[in-house]
Design a protein around this motif. Structure first.
Motif, PDB file in Angstrom:
ATOM      1  N   SER A  85       6.676  -8.695   3.812  1.00 48.04           N
ATOM      2  CA  SER A  85       5.500  -9.556   3.860  1.00 48.04           C
ATOM      3  C   SER A  85       4.574  -9.276   2.684  1.00 48.04           C
ATOM      4  CB  SER A  85       4.730  -9.371   5.177  1.00 48.04           C
ATOM      5  OG  SER A  85       4.179  -8.059   5.249  1.00 48.04           O
ATOM      6  N   VAL A  86       3.808 -10.294   2.314  1.00 44.77           N
ATOM      7  CA  VAL A  86       2.718 -10.158   1.351  1.00 44.77           C
ATOM      8  C   VAL A  86       1.514 -10.832   2.001  1.00 44.77           C
ATOM      9  CG1 VAL A  86       1.910 -10.610  -0.990  1.00 44.77           C
ATOM     10  CG2 VAL A  86       4.344 -10.256  -0.577  1.00 44.77           C
ATOM     11  N   TRP A  87       0.725 -10.039   2.732  1.00 42.61           N
ATOM     12  CA  TRP A  87      -0.449 -10.566   3.421  1.00 42.61           C
ATOM     13  C   TRP A  87      -1.289  -9.394   3.917  1.00 42.61           C
ATOM     14  CZ3 TRP A  87      -1.154 -11.618   9.102  1.00 42.61           C
ATOM     15  CH2 TRP A  87      -0.369 -10.786   9.885  1.00 42.61           C
ATOM     16  N   ASN A  88      -2.513  -9.653   4.360  1.00 40.41           N
ATOM     17  CA  ASN A  88      -3.338  -8.570   4.889  1.00 40.41           C
ATOM     18  C   ASN A  88      -4.077  -8.928   6.172  1.00 40.41           C
ATOM     19  OD1 ASN A  88      -5.358 -10.239   3.942  1.00 40.41           O
ATOM     20  ND2 ASN A  88      -5.977  -8.929   2.257  1.00 40.41           N
ATOM     21  N   GLY A  89      -3.869 -10.123   6.690  1.00 46.31           N
ATOM     22  CA  GLY A  89      -4.462 -10.462   7.978  1.00 46.31           C
ATOM     23  C   GLY A  89      -5.931 -10.795   7.945  1.00 46.31           C
ATOM     24  N   THR A  90      -6.492 -11.099   6.785  1.00 47.47           N
ATOM     25  CA  THR A  90      -7.899 -11.470   6.699  1.00 47.47           C
ATOM     26  C   THR A  90      -8.108 -12.372   5.493  1.00 47.47           C
ATOM     27  OG1 THR A  90     -10.176 -10.653   6.500  1.00 47.47           O
ATOM     28  CG2 THR A  90      -8.467  -9.431   5.328  1.00 47.47           C
ATOM     29  N   THR A  91      -9.137 -13.172   5.539  1.00 43.80           N
ATOM     30  CA  THR A  91      -9.486 -14.028   4.404  1.00 43.80           C
ATOM     31  C   THR A  91     -10.842 -13.661   3.837  1.00 43.80           C
ATOM     32  OG1 THR A  91     -10.444 -15.669   5.914  1.00 43.80           O
ATOM     33  CG2 THR A  91      -8.128 -15.967   5.283  1.00 43.80           C
ATOM     34  N   ALA A  96      -7.145  -7.759  -1.966  1.00 38.94           N
ATOM     35  CA  ALA A  96      -5.793  -8.174  -2.361  1.00 38.94           C
ATOM     36  C   ALA A  96      -4.825  -8.020  -1.183  1.00 38.94           C
ATOM     37  CB  ALA A  96      -5.307  -7.338  -3.550  1.00 38.94           C
ATOM     38  N   GLN A  97      -3.817  -8.860  -1.151  1.00 43.93           N
ATOM     39  CA  GLN A  97      -2.817  -8.798  -0.086  1.00 43.93           C
ATOM     40  C   GLN A  97      -1.782  -7.731  -0.404  1.00 43.93           C
ATOM     41  OE1 GLN A  97      -2.111 -13.019  -0.673  1.00 43.93           O
ATOM     42  NE2 GLN A  97      -2.433 -13.365   1.503  1.00 43.93           N
ATOM     43  N   ALA A  98      -1.418  -6.956   0.602  1.00 48.24           N
ATOM     44  CA  ALA A  98      -0.495  -5.838   0.407  1.00 48.24           C
ATOM     45  C   ALA A  98       0.953  -6.293   0.542  1.00 48.24           C
ATOM     46  CB  ALA A  98      -0.784  -4.731   1.411  1.00 48.24           C
ATOM     47  N   PHE A  99       1.788  -5.724  -0.283  1.00 49.41           N
ATOM     48  CA  PHE A  99       3.228  -5.913  -0.180  1.00 49.41           C
ATOM     49  C   PHE A  99       3.774  -4.840   0.749  1.00 49.41           C
ATOM     50  CE2 PHE A  99       7.450  -4.571  -1.626  1.00 49.41           C
ATOM     51  CZ  PHE A  99       8.149  -5.760  -1.516  1.00 49.41           C
ATOM     52  N   LEU A 109       8.116   1.131   5.578  1.00 53.51           N
ATOM     53  CA  LEU A 109       8.921   1.961   4.697  1.00 53.51           C
ATOM     54  C   LEU A 109       8.327   2.003   3.298  1.00 53.51           C
ATOM     55  CD1 LEU A 109      12.495   0.754   5.693  1.00 53.51           C
ATOM     56  CD2 LEU A 109      11.198   2.675   6.624  1.00 53.51           C
ATOM     57  N   LEU A 110       7.777   0.880   2.860  1.00 50.30           N
ATOM     58  CA  LEU A 110       7.204   0.781   1.525  1.00 50.30           C
ATOM     59  C   LEU A 110       5.997  -0.134   1.582  1.00 50.30           C
ATOM     60  CD1 LEU A 110       7.384   1.282  -1.575  1.00 50.30           C
ATOM     61  CD2 LEU A 110       8.794  -0.778  -1.713  1.00 50.30           C
ATOM     62  N   SER A 111       4.881   0.337   1.069  1.00 48.37           N
ATOM     63  CA  SER A 111       3.687  -0.492   0.988  1.00 48.37           C
ATOM     64  C   SER A 111       2.809   0.019  -0.138  1.00 48.37           C
ATOM     65  CB  SER A 111       2.914  -0.493   2.313  1.00 48.37           C
ATOM     66  OG  SER A 111       2.510   0.822   2.666  1.00 48.37           O
ATOM     67  N   GLU A 112       1.935  -0.839  -0.603  1.00 47.91           N
ATOM     68  CA  GLU A 112       1.075  -0.495  -1.726  1.00 47.91           C
ATOM     69  C   GLU A 112      -0.358  -0.275  -1.271  1.00 47.91           C
ATOM     70  OE1 GLU A 112       0.217  -3.660  -4.487  1.00 47.91           O
ATOM     71  OE2 GLU A 112       0.763  -5.186  -3.004  1.00 47.91           O
ATOM     72  N   ASP A 113      -1.079   0.520  -2.042  1.00 51.24           N
ATOM     73  CA  ASP A 113      -2.507   0.732  -1.817  1.00 51.24           C
ATOM     74  C   ASP A 113      -3.245  -0.328  -2.620  1.00 51.24           C
ATOM     75  OD1 ASP A 113      -5.199   1.550  -1.952  1.00 51.24           O
ATOM     76  OD2 ASP A 113      -4.638   3.639  -1.636  1.00 51.24           O
ATOM     77  N   ALA A 116      -6.962   1.258  -4.349  1.00 56.82           N
ATOM     78  CA  ALA A 116      -6.954   2.126  -5.527  1.00 56.82           C
ATOM     79  C   ALA A 116      -5.735   1.943  -6.399  1.00 56.82           C
ATOM     80  CB  ALA A 116      -7.064   3.591  -5.088  1.00 56.82           C
ATOM     81  N   GLY A 117      -4.722   1.229  -5.903  1.00 51.01           N
ATOM     82  CA  GLY A 117      -3.486   1.081  -6.646  1.00 51.01           C
ATOM     83  C   GLY A 117      -2.493   2.174  -6.284  1.00 51.01           C
ATOM     84  N   GLY A 118      -1.245   1.961  -6.613  1.00 52.32           N
ATOM     85  CA  GLY A 118      -0.211   2.936  -6.298  1.00 52.32           C
ATOM     86  C   GLY A 118       0.370   2.720  -4.910  1.00 52.32           C
ATOM     87  N   LEU A 119       1.019   3.756  -4.389  1.00 53.15           N
ATOM     88  CA  LEU A 119       1.699   3.677  -3.107  1.00 53.15           C
ATOM     89  C   LEU A 119       0.773   3.994  -1.942  1.00 53.15           C
ATOM     90  CD1 LEU A 119       5.136   5.437  -3.752  1.00 53.15           C
ATOM     91  CD2 LEU A 119       4.757   3.010  -3.301  1.00 53.15           C
ATOM     92  N   ALA A 120       0.977   3.281  -0.834  1.00 49.79           N
ATOM     93  CA  ALA A 120       0.412   3.687   0.451  1.00 49.79           C
ATOM     94  C   ALA A 120       1.489   4.437   1.241  1.00 49.79           C
ATOM     95  CB  ALA A 120      -0.081   2.475   1.231  1.00 49.79           C
ATOM     96  N   ARG A 121       2.687   3.896   1.257  1.00 48.96           N
ATOM     97  CA  ARG A 121       3.866   4.554   1.824  1.00 48.96           C
ATOM     98  C   ARG A 121       5.060   4.264   0.921  1.00 48.96           C
ATOM     99  NH1 ARG A 121       3.529   6.593   6.922  1.00 48.96           N
ATOM    100  NH2 ARG A 121       1.690   6.046   8.134  1.00 48.96           N
TER     101      ARG A 121
END
Length: 233
Positions: A85-91, A96-99, A109-113, A116-121
């Motif tokens: 998914s590419v979304w964040n549940g809010t408008t 920015a919407q998270a991948f 398994l994989l998500s972005e911050d 601040a940028g970079g990885l969340a998981r």
């Protein structure tokens, strides 16, 4: 031969045939399963949806819900669970919407911050080494001696390595080997800071990586790998 004039009935029949052909051509629909040229544009809150024969949605781009007005992308498995998914549940807030990529149980398994940028998981481990060099592995042998060894699961074609050494007397040398091949070298006063290809790389293999050292005569050398990670080509 003289032209035979047509009577009014012949002319009416011909006009009727031409009108029928024109009407058929105007009502003929183009094929709906191909787009040969140009773009498909969906606007005004619309979306594109792909559904299984039973009606379950497996792909949607556009206004995805459940938050009205958010335009995003969601890919689902056949059981309805979200795979990507590419979304964040809010408008609101302009965030920015998270991948995200999820497993079948819904774990990320994989998500972005997106702040601040970079990885969340995933959460990546950060190994630490002893701060005092005299606590590092050491050797007084003048022959190459194994001080550290690893058999990682290779997921990148190259390795980035940083290693340091100290010594007494005349100190000594150190090197990094992969499956017996020397890939980088240094000394007690010259650290190893190198990036190199894994020999005969295959994804998922387990290469043998060693830190080796040898001391000068009547000396001791201490050495330690302080950073090692896989990197892309």
């Amino acid at each position: 031969m003289a032209t035979i004039p047509q009577d009014i009935n012949d002319r009416l029949r011909r006009l009727e045939q031409e009108l029928r052909a024109l009407t058929t051509a105007a009502n003929r629909r183009p094929a709906l399963n191909q787009i040969m040229h140009g773009d498909v544009k969906i606007g005004e809150g619309g979306g594109l949806s792909v559904k299984q024969p039973g009606g379950a949605e497996t792909f949607r781009v556009g206004e995805v819900g459940p938050i009205a007005g958010e335009h995003a992308l969601v890919v689902r498995r056949r059981d309805g669970s979200v795979a990507l998914s590419v979304w964040n549940g809010t408008t609101t807030g302009g965030q920015a919407q998270a991948f995200r990529i999820k497993d079948a149980q819904g774990h990320e398994l994989l998500s972005e911050d997106v702040v601040a940028g970079g990885l969340a998981r995933p959460h990546l481990p950060i190994p630490m080494s002893p701060a005092q060099p005299t606590n590092w592995p050491s050797t007084s042998s003048t022959s190459w001696t194994d001080l550290q060894v690893a058999w990682p699961e290779a997921q990148h074609p190259r390795l980035e390595v940083f290693a340091q050494a100290v010594g007494n007397g005349n100190g000594g040398d150190m090197r990094i080997t992969v499956d017996g091949q020397v890939m980088a070298s240094g000394t007690h006063n010259k650290p190893i800071q190198a990036t190199f290809k894994i020999p005969n790389y295959e994804f998922g293999q387990h290469p043998e990586i060693k830190l080796q050292a040898r001391a000068k005569t009547s000396s001791t050398v201490w050495a330690c790998v302080q950073r090692m990670c896989g990197v892309a080509s």
